[in-house]
Scaffold this motif. Structure first.
Motif, PDB file in Angstrom:
ATOM      1  N   CYS A  96       3.457 -10.784  -3.740  1.00 57.89           N
ATOM      2  CA  CYS A  96       4.288  -9.664  -3.298  1.00 57.89           C
ATOM      3  C   CYS A  96       3.573  -8.321  -3.508  1.00 57.89           C
ATOM      4  CB  CYS A  96       5.581  -9.696  -4.090  1.00 57.89           C
ATOM      5  SG  CYS A  96       6.747  -8.435  -3.597  1.00 57.89           S
ATOM      6  N   HIS A  98       5.004  -5.607  -4.259  1.00 62.24           N
ATOM      7  CA  HIS A  98       5.667  -4.821  -5.299  1.00 62.24           C
ATOM      8  C   HIS A  98       4.948  -5.019  -6.632  1.00 62.24           C
ATOM      9  CE1 HIS A  98       9.433  -4.260  -8.039  1.00 62.24           C
ATOM     10  NE2 HIS A  98       8.702  -3.156  -8.004  1.00 62.24           N
ATOM     11  N   ARG A  99       5.186  -6.123  -7.299  1.00 59.68           N
ATOM     12  CA  ARG A  99       4.511  -6.303  -8.591  1.00 59.68           C
ATOM     13  C   ARG A  99       3.804  -7.646  -8.677  1.00 59.68           C
ATOM     14  NH1 ARG A  99       8.780  -4.126 -11.825  1.00 59.68           N
ATOM     15  NH2 ARG A  99       8.451  -5.711 -13.401  1.00 59.68           N
ATOM     16  N   CYS A 116      10.938 -12.219  -1.559  1.00 58.50           N
ATOM     17  CA  CYS A 116      10.406 -12.390  -2.913  1.00 58.50           C
ATOM     18  C   CYS A 116      11.549 -12.703  -3.872  1.00 58.50           C
ATOM     19  CB  CYS A 116       9.674 -11.118  -3.345  1.00 58.50           C
ATOM     20  SG  CYS A 116       9.007 -11.248  -5.010  1.00 58.50           S
ATOM     21  N   HIS A 119      12.529  -9.222  -6.788  1.00 59.46           N
ATOM     22  CA  HIS A 119      13.405  -8.076  -6.480  1.00 59.46           C
ATOM     23  C   HIS A 119      13.765  -8.037  -4.997  1.00 59.46           C
ATOM     24  CE1 HIS A 119      10.552  -6.951  -9.751  1.00 59.46           C
ATOM     25  NE2 HIS A 119      11.636  -6.521 -10.366  1.00 59.46           N
ATOM     26  N   TRP A 121      12.121  -8.072  -2.103  1.00 57.31           N
ATOM     27  CA  TRP A 121      11.398  -7.450  -0.991  1.00 57.31           C
ATOM     28  C   TRP A 121      11.199  -8.528   0.078  1.00 57.31           C
ATOM     29  CZ3 TRP A 121       7.065  -3.358  -2.039  1.00 57.31           C
ATOM     30  CH2 TRP A 121       7.578  -2.348  -2.861  1.00 57.31           C
TER      31      TRP A 121
HETATM   32 FE1  FES Z   1       8.351  -9.015  -5.400  1.00 59.35          FE
HETATM   33 FE2  FES Z   1       9.343  -7.251  -7.049  1.00 59.35          FE
HETATM   34  S1  FES Z   1       7.611  -8.527  -7.340  1.00 59.35           S
HETATM   35  S2  FES Z   1      10.052  -7.798  -5.097  1.00 59.35           S
END
Ligand code: FES
Length: 400
Positions: A96, A98-99, A116, A119, A121
């Motif tokens: 992902c 994001h993180r 994901c 969170h 996404w």
């Molecule tokens: Fe994928 Fe946060 S790590 S949405």
């Protein structure tokens, strides 16, 4: 053209069968025993082979429809392969933006989007970031800069290759060295995916040596299928990829036929290896089928994992499915209890330091060629990789 090449090979194979000969290499070949367990050597193989050359990570039969996907761990890299809405195959890091969570669990399925689990996404089948959960709270972001990270990917001959390096300068087509045109003769793009299963084994090269070795069949496999198979082999190669075919006198039946009348099953018989980690063994009887073995190094030099996939030329009825299930279980037994059980003991013996080298005979040209390519790749800089494959295109037999 590819059928002509296959007939040329079949005729060469038949000549050997009728003369009672095989291709032999000029010399014996020694491989240092440490190459099978030395951690530094293993790191180099991971970085210069598995992270650098294209790997066959899926078959068309596993993801035939738009929205089909496959997530897997390939030599330590989480990969997501998707068939997009236009029907093209794409590959990404399964990671992902994001993180960095892994987006899809390992396995296959069909979906409209990838979400994901951390969170939520969401990404399209084409890898575009389409939605950020609680976007107002998270803050404004240019989504187009945060798509999934693509990996080089090519679908050919009903098989799907992915390179685990996002900035690879080696075109997958160049790496295939013309071998894909021969593999296309199977028509895998229309085959049926039946099942998969996993087998744990020794160092990936000990395991892979076995796939090119017919010499051992009547000995190691004396209690299973070995007595029915010849233990002599001819090797035909395109770049690092090799087809292994036992001299077969039954080909005489087709000898005088024009190229177009040779049957596909006779022309594609034997074992097809695809460097550095694939073996395709084909079977007849009740319809054509194959076992495609996909070998990955494990987490240490002395371990590996092989994913066996069973594909059939056409979807089976109930009887045929039961036969295929029995055959697939048998194949797992043979590989696990005979090949890899022997390989795991071989691994411990090599690690004991009792010998400096292992030996490949003049009848084991497949092993010579494979280890030659492993060494060649370890010596080759990134900038020279493409040229290396370009200079080794479309040969039938290379003696070392
Ligand atoms: Fe994928 Fe946060 S790590 S949405």
């Amino acid at each position: 053209m590819s059928k002509e090449q296959l007939v040329t090979i079949a005729k060469s194979n038949l000549e050997h069968a009728e003369a009672g000969t095989i291709q032999q290499t000029e010399n014996f070949h020694q491989v240092p025993a440490s190459h099978y367990f030395d951690p530094e050597r293993w790191d180099q193989e991971m970085n210069k082979i598995f992270k650098r050359v294209p790997l066959l990570l899926a078959t068309t039969a596993e993801l035939p429809n738009p929205g089909d996907y496959k997530a897997l761990d390939a030599a330590g890299t989480p990969v997501l392969i998707s068939r997009d809405s236009a029907g093209s195959v794409q590959a990404f890091f399964n990671m992902c933006s994001h993180r960095g969570a892994q987006i899809m669990p390992q396995g296959r399925g069909n979906t409209h989007r990838f979400t994901c689990p951390y969170h939520a996404w969401t990404y399209s089948l084409e890898g575009e970031l389409t939605a950020i959960y609680a976007n107002k709270d998270f803050g404004d972001l240019d989504k187009s800069c945060h798509n999934l990270t693509p990996l080089p990917c090519l679908e050919r001959a009903g098989l799907i290759w992915v390179t685990l390096s996002r900035d690879s300068s080696l075109p997958i087509e160049t790496f295939l060295s013309g071998y894909d045109a021969l593999l296309a003769q199977f028509g895998f793009e229309n085959w049926h995916y039946f099942a998969s299963q996993a087998v744990e084994g020794p160092n990936w090269k000990i395991a892979y040596d076995g796939y090119m070795d017919l010499y051992h069949l009547p000995i190691l496999h004396k209690d299973t299928f070995g007595p029915d198979y010849p233990n002599r082999a001819n090797y035909y190669n395109w770049g690092p990829h090799q087809r292994v075919a036992g001299p077969d006198p039954r080909l005489a039946e087709f000898k005088e036929r024009p190229v177009e009348d040779w049957p596909d099953d006779a022309l594609t018989a034997g074992v097809w290896t695809i460097f550095p980690h694939i073996s395709i063994a084909s079977f007849d009887g009740g319809g054509r089928s194959i076992m495609l073995s996909q070998l990955f190094p494990g987490e240490t030099p002395g371990t590996s994992i092989t994913i066996q996939h069973y594909l059939m030329e056409s979807a089976p009825d109930e009887t045929r499915a039961a036969e295929a299930k029995t055959q697939f279980e048998f194949l797992k037994y043979v590989v696990e209890q005979e090949d890899y059980a022997t390989g795991l003991k071989q691994q411990r013996a090599l690690e004991s330091g009792g010998k400096d080298y292992v030996l490949f005979g003049k009848n084991e040209g497949g092993g010579h060629h494979f280890h030659h390519w492993v060494d060649l790749l370890l010596r080759t800089e990134d900038k020279d990789l493409k040229a290396l494959f370009e200079t080794h295109q479309k040969t039938f037999f290379t003696a070392h």
